[in-house]
Design a protein around this motif. Structure first.
Motif, PDB file in Angstrom:
ATOM      1  N   LEU A 128      72.662  89.711  14.050  1.00 31.76           N
ATOM      2  CA  LEU A 128      72.592  90.141  12.721  1.00 31.76           C
ATOM      3  C   LEU A 128      74.126  90.265  12.350  1.00 31.76           C
ATOM      4  CD1 LEU A 128      70.637  90.808  10.339  1.00 31.76           C
ATOM      5  CD2 LEU A 128      70.948  93.207  11.135  1.00 31.76           C
ATOM      6  N   TYR A 129      74.700  90.829  13.114  1.00 32.27           N
ATOM      7  CA  TYR A 129      76.109  90.985  12.916  1.00 32.27           C
ATOM      8  C   TYR A 129      77.025  89.697  12.889  1.00 32.27           C
ATOM      9  CZ  TYR A 129      81.315  91.964  14.219  1.00 32.27           C
ATOM     10  OH  TYR A 129      82.408  91.893  14.316  1.00 32.27           O
ATOM     11  N   LEU A 130      76.667  88.714  13.673  1.00 30.82           N
ATOM     12  CA  LEU A 130      77.197  87.644  13.561  1.00 30.82           C
ATOM     13  C   LEU A 130      77.132  86.910  12.247  1.00 30.82           C
ATOM     14  CD1 LEU A 130      76.789  86.173  17.268  1.00 30.82           C
ATOM     15  CD2 LEU A 130      79.045  86.667  16.078  1.00 30.82           C
ATOM     16  N   ALA A 131      75.774  86.576  11.950  1.00 35.79           N
ATOM     17  CA  ALA A 131      75.303  86.317  10.777  1.00 35.79           C
ATOM     18  C   ALA A 131      76.059  86.463   9.668  1.00 35.79           C
ATOM     19  CB  ALA A 131      73.821  86.407  10.656  1.00 35.79           C
ATOM     20  N   PHE A 132      76.609  87.710   9.551  1.00 37.63           N
ATOM     21  CA  PHE A 132      77.716  88.135   8.241  1.00 37.63           C
ATOM     22  C   PHE A 132      79.235  88.072   8.759  1.00 37.63           C
ATOM     23  CE2 PHE A 132      73.411  89.879   7.653  1.00 37.63           C
ATOM     24  CZ  PHE A 132      73.158  89.474   6.143  1.00 37.63           C
ATOM     25  N   PHE A 178      75.599  82.248   4.852  1.00 37.64           N
ATOM     26  CA  PHE A 178      74.281  81.832   4.083  1.00 37.64           C
ATOM     27  C   PHE A 178      74.397  80.723   2.872  1.00 37.64           C
ATOM     28  CE2 PHE A 178      73.173  85.795   6.249  1.00 37.64           C
ATOM     29  CZ  PHE A 178      72.063  85.508   6.779  1.00 37.64           C
ATOM     30  N   THR A 179      75.334  81.051   2.008  1.00 34.99           N
ATOM     31  CA  THR A 179      75.561  80.052   0.943  1.00 34.99           C
ATOM     32  C   THR A 179      76.041  78.707   1.565  1.00 34.99           C
ATOM     33  OG1 THR A 179      77.793  81.147   0.674  1.00 34.99           O
ATOM     34  CG2 THR A 179      76.219  81.981  -0.956  1.00 34.99           C
ATOM     35  N   GLU A 180      76.773  78.846   2.477  1.00 35.10           N
ATOM     36  CA  GLU A 180      77.474  77.614   3.119  1.00 35.10           C
ATOM     37  C   GLU A 180      76.056  76.922   3.583  1.00 35.10           C
ATOM     38  OE1 GLU A 180      79.341  76.513   7.526  1.00 35.10           O
ATOM     39  OE2 GLU A 180      80.131  78.255   6.343  1.00 35.10           O
ATOM     40  N   LEU A 181      75.211  77.236   4.364  1.00 37.66           N
ATOM     41  CA  LEU A 181      73.840  76.883   4.819  1.00 37.66           C
ATOM     42  C   LEU A 181      73.289  76.348   3.599  1.00 37.66           C
ATOM     43  CD1 LEU A 181      72.431  79.159   7.338  1.00 37.66           C
ATOM     44  CD2 LEU A 181      73.500  76.854   7.762  1.00 37.66           C
ATOM     45  N   PHE A 182      72.997  76.716   2.358  1.00 38.13           N
ATOM     46  CA  PHE A 182      72.137  76.604   1.461  1.00 38.13           C
ATOM     47  C   PHE A 182      72.771  75.168   0.606  1.00 38.13           C
ATOM     48  CE2 PHE A 182      69.803  80.671   1.849  1.00 38.13           C
ATOM     49  CZ  PHE A 182      68.691  80.232   1.839  1.00 38.13           C
ATOM     50  N   GLU A 183      74.049  75.210   0.760  1.00 28.26           N
ATOM     51  CA  GLU A 183      74.750  74.259   0.002  1.00 28.26           C
ATOM     52  C   GLU A 183      74.915  72.607   0.794  1.00 28.26           C
ATOM     53  OE1 GLU A 183      78.443  76.209  -0.889  1.00 28.26           O
ATOM     54  OE2 GLU A 183      77.489  77.236  -2.840  1.00 28.26           O
ATOM     55  N   ASN A 196      80.602  77.586  15.517  1.00 28.15           N
ATOM     56  CA  ASN A 196      80.388  78.068  14.366  1.00 28.15           C
ATOM     57  C   ASN A 196      79.277  79.426  14.559  1.00 28.15           C
ATOM     58  OD1 ASN A 196      80.320  79.103  11.816  1.00 28.15           O
ATOM     59  ND2 ASN A 196      80.299  77.056  10.683  1.00 28.15           N
ATOM     60  N   PHE A 197      79.683  80.303  15.276  1.00 23.64           N
ATOM     61  CA  PHE A 197      78.646  81.285  15.927  1.00 23.64           C
ATOM     62  C   PHE A 197      77.892  81.770  14.366  1.00 23.64           C
ATOM     63  CE2 PHE A 197      80.803  82.114  20.004  1.00 23.64           C
ATOM     64  CZ  PHE A 197      80.069  80.975  20.578  1.00 23.64           C
ATOM     65  N   ALA A 209      73.146  82.715  11.238  1.00 25.44           N
ATOM     66  CA  ALA A 209      72.502  83.021   9.922  1.00 25.44           C
ATOM     67  C   ALA A 209      71.369  82.136   9.958  1.00 25.44           C
ATOM     68  CB  ALA A 209      73.509  82.755   8.860  1.00 25.44           C
ATOM     69  N   LEU A 210      71.619  80.823  10.178  1.00 30.58           N
ATOM     70  CA  LEU A 210      70.441  79.768  10.154  1.00 30.58           C
ATOM     71  C   LEU A 210      69.492  80.154  11.085  1.00 30.58           C
ATOM     72  CD1 LEU A 210      69.356  77.271   9.182  1.00 30.58           C
ATOM     73  CD2 LEU A 210      70.517  76.112  10.816  1.00 30.58           C
ATOM     74  N   ALA A 211      69.748  80.716  12.402  1.00 34.33           N
ATOM     75  CA  ALA A 211      68.394  81.172  13.218  1.00 34.33           C
ATOM     76  C   ALA A 211      67.760  82.260  12.474  1.00 34.33           C
ATOM     77  CB  ALA A 211      69.244  81.837  14.444  1.00 34.33           C
ATOM     78  N   PHE A 212      68.522  83.355  11.755  1.00 34.48           N
ATOM     79  CA  PHE A 212      67.838  84.500  11.043  1.00 34.48           C
ATOM     80  C   PHE A 212      66.990  83.904   9.936  1.00 34.48           C
ATOM     81  CE2 PHE A 212      69.591  88.358  12.645  1.00 34.48           C
ATOM     82  CZ  PHE A 212      68.571  89.054  12.339  1.00 34.48           C
ATOM     83  N   LEU A 213      67.437  82.810   9.186  1.00 33.06           N
ATOM     84  CA  LEU A 213      66.723  82.311   8.308  1.00 33.06           C
ATOM     85  C   LEU A 213      65.343  81.797   8.911  1.00 33.06           C
ATOM     86  CD1 LEU A 213      69.130  80.442   5.916  1.00 33.06           C
ATOM     87  CD2 LEU A 213      67.572  82.699   5.559  1.00 33.06           C
ATOM     88  N   LEU A 214      65.468  80.882   9.996  1.00 34.54           N
ATOM     89  CA  LEU A 214      64.352  80.437  10.836  1.00 34.54           C
ATOM     90  C   LEU A 214      63.282  81.643  11.044  1.00 34.54           C
ATOM     91  CD1 LEU A 214      62.862  78.273  12.404  1.00 34.54           C
ATOM     92  CD2 LEU A 214      64.130  78.911  14.150  1.00 34.54           C
TER      93      LEU A 214
END
Lengths: 292, 314
Positions: free
Chosen positions: B56-60, B77-82, B280-281, B286-291
């Motif tokens: 969770l810490y890494l995702a942010f 997260f915005t990077e992933l969505f774009e 890019n940890f 972040a992507l793993a969290f979304l999953l």
């Protein structure tokens, strides 16, 4: 139980009247036999191709049985990668994890099923909730933690997490322990037997069936694991069989004879065990789902 | 539970020092519980709860594994969505699930129905169906690498001989994901077959006999008796197989190594590439969290919908 036996008895009744074999039955058996053979065909193809010279593999139309048998593929496989070492690494990791995780998860399951302590329910809910967490979410932090512990590229990186944490194992064994009648344990405890004694001499022996099932499940998962070893192991000497085959594929990708030999070497041990112990393995698979 | 009530009952019977006796017993129990739980508790904290918090810490955060991590806010997260490649991978993952989950469940159910009638031969047929289940996914993928290679594939050769144009499975963008689904169905069929057979076996013959006496057709019996009675199995398998298919990775990695084209990439493949190729940890976590959130959502929906169709026998 009684309804089950009654049903069995009922289903056997008509057979005593000796009905003639219906054509529907023959079609059913033909169809099932064909489909089962088709399912097994890729394995047969793998095995027979591992004995074909490369030019025969490229022949059109393809041959099923090799026309000119060769063991060259196996010689290349053994020369190109240390499959004996890989076999040992895979076995060592899978057996250790299976033994230790069966013990630790049954111990935890006993605490949840039989000991009344504060926080038991919420803690068990935490265990259950972690079953939803995908492995990919924890693999990055685990990789970093393994680096701190100095366990990267050692079997410990695979053995420790799987041995010390199995929410599924705890859950499954708790269900079974809850199903054991309490009376015996209460009598033993009145006689002054310790919990440890009750656990080892009364509970564990009664859990032989679910322990076998969970053991088979755990062993299969570990032996066939690709994701964990791919992330944690770097050097050939530590590679498990799936990693070795994947690496071999990268180096000998065009040499289909050798690649199929290597694949046969990896697939064969479990296929042989499965052919011998089909009943136990199938029961194990069914049992591990039945309580969920 | 009953142990506890017994203790309380005995405490009531002896009025002198009831509280102390209970509390001493309780403390002893707590210690015993801790001893039995300790190995798994250590594992829970070190290998699950700790890593979860860390993820969770890494995702942010922005972090490449070296130096200090910096706070990233929502930028991972915005990077992933774009990122159009991630969108494509998400679509591929869903497409794979749509093909694989119903594919494997329907075939496994049908085969389980037929196998039920096969008597003693069940054990023989089952060997063929369950053998892929016990085989490592790497070996499975290597075998299918052969079977999907248009130059040597016996499947293509068979298709050509009956006049069907053979696809170039792993090269044709339209066929890559369906190819993965074929392999996954082949490997996953046996597991679900075993589950469905266990479920069917537990249905009492009396229900089906009653339906027969009422003049139900075979189709009506299947739809109105068998399916409702094994609906818990269907629910369990649909939950677990959707979770599994959203995490598909091994086949792709063996087929394509680390250079899979956009048409072949799935979410977990992206996570691994981002984390362990690009280091890019942050974005990978972040992507793993979304999953994880998507899996929670999908499972939650299935659990909510179960009241409408899952039938639990008392």
């Amino acid at each position: 139980m009684s309804t089950l036996t009654r049903n069995i008895a009922r289903s056997q009744e008509p057979r005593t009247r000796r009905r003639p074999v219906r054509p529907g039955k023959i079609i059913l058996h033909l169809a099932l036999a064909t489909c089962a053979a088709l399912m097994a065909l890729p394995f047969l193809w793998m095995m027979f191709s591992s004995f074909k010279p490369l030019d025969e593999i490229f022949r059109q139309p393809p041959t099923f049985l090799p026309e000119a048998w060769t063991t060259g593929g196996y010689e290349t496989a053994f020369a190109g990668a240390d499959f004996v070492r890989g076999f040992w690494n895979s076995t060592y990791i899978a057996v250790t994890v299976t033994v230790v995780s069966l013990l630790t998860s049954t111990m935890a399951a006993y605490a949840f099923a039989r000991i009344d302590f504060r926080g038991s329910k919420p803690l068990f809910m935490v265990f259950l909730a972690t079953m939803m967490v995908p492995a990919q979410l924890t693999i990055i932090p685990l990789y970093i933690i393994m680096g701190w512990l100095g366990w990267i590229d050692t079997p410990l990186s695979l053995i420790m997490p799987a041995s010390l944490f199995s929410a599924f194992g705890v859950f499954l064994m708790r269900q079974y322990i809850k199903g054991i009648p309490l009376e015996l344990e209460e009598a033993a405890e009145l006689d002054g037997a310790s919990r440890f004694r009750v656990f080892t001499t009364m509970i564990l022996p009664l859990l032989r069936t679910p322990l076998t099932a969970l053991g088979i499940f755990t062993f299969l998962g570990q032996w066939n694991n690709f994701f964990g070893p791919l992330i944690f192991l770097n050097s050939d000497a530590n590679f498990t069989l799936p990693l070795l085959v994947n690496q071999f594929k990268g180096q000998y990708g065009a040499d289909w004879t050798s690649l199929m030999s290597a694949t046969t070497l990896v697939a064969a041990p479990l296929l042989i065990i499965f052919a011998v112990a089909q009943r136990q393995i199938v029961d194990g698979i069914a049992l591990s789902g039945s309580k969920s | 539970m009953s142990l506890d009530t017994q203790i309380r009952a005995s405490a009531d019977a002896v009025p002198a020092p009831p509280r102390r006796k209970v509390s001493r017993r309780h403390r002893k129990d707590t210690i015993a519980a801790l001893v039995f739980l300790s190995p798994q508790l250590v594992g829970l904290i070190v290998f699950m709860v700790g890593p979860l918090g860390f993820a969770l810490y890494l995702a942010f955060s922005h972090w490449d594994g070296f130096g200090a991590a910096t706070f990233a806010g929502l930028s991972n997260f915005t990077e992933l969505f774009e990122n159009p490649r991630i969108q494509r991978s998400a679509i591929n993952t869903v497409w794979f699930t749509v093909l694989q989950v119903p594919g494997v469940m329907i075939t496994a159910f049908l085969f389980a129905l037929f196998m039920q009638k096969a008597g003693k031969m069940t054990n023989v047929y089952r060997l063929g169906f369950v053998a892929p289940v016990v085989t490592s996914s790497v070996a499975v993928a290597t075998i299918w690498l052969y079977l999907f290679n248009p130059e040597i594939s016996p499947i293509n050769s068979a298709l050509r001989s009956i006049g069907i144009p053979a696809p170039n499975w792993l090269q044709d963008p339209a066929f890559i994901i369906p190819s993965f689904a074929v392999v996954a169905i082949w490997q996953g069929l046996g597991y679900q077959l075993v589950m469905f057979m266990a479920g069917l076996q537990s249905i009492g013959a009396s229900y089906l006999e009653a339906a027969e006496l009422d003049g139900c057709s075979a189709w009506q019996k299947l739809w109105h008796v068998t399916v409702p009675l094994i609906s818990p199995t269907i629910l369990f398998l649909s939950i677990t197989s959707i979770i599994g298919s959203f995490q598909v990775f091994d086949y792709i990695y063996v087929f394509m190594d680390s250079s899979a084209p956009d048409e072949a990439r799935t979410i977990v493949y992206e996570i691994v590439q981002m984390a362990f190729r690009e280091f890019n940890f942050g974005a990978a976590s972040a992507l793993a969290f979304l999953l994880f959130l998507v899996l929670l959502g999908v499972t939650g929906l299935q659990m909510a919908a179960q009241k409408r169709w899952v039938h639990y026998a008392e």
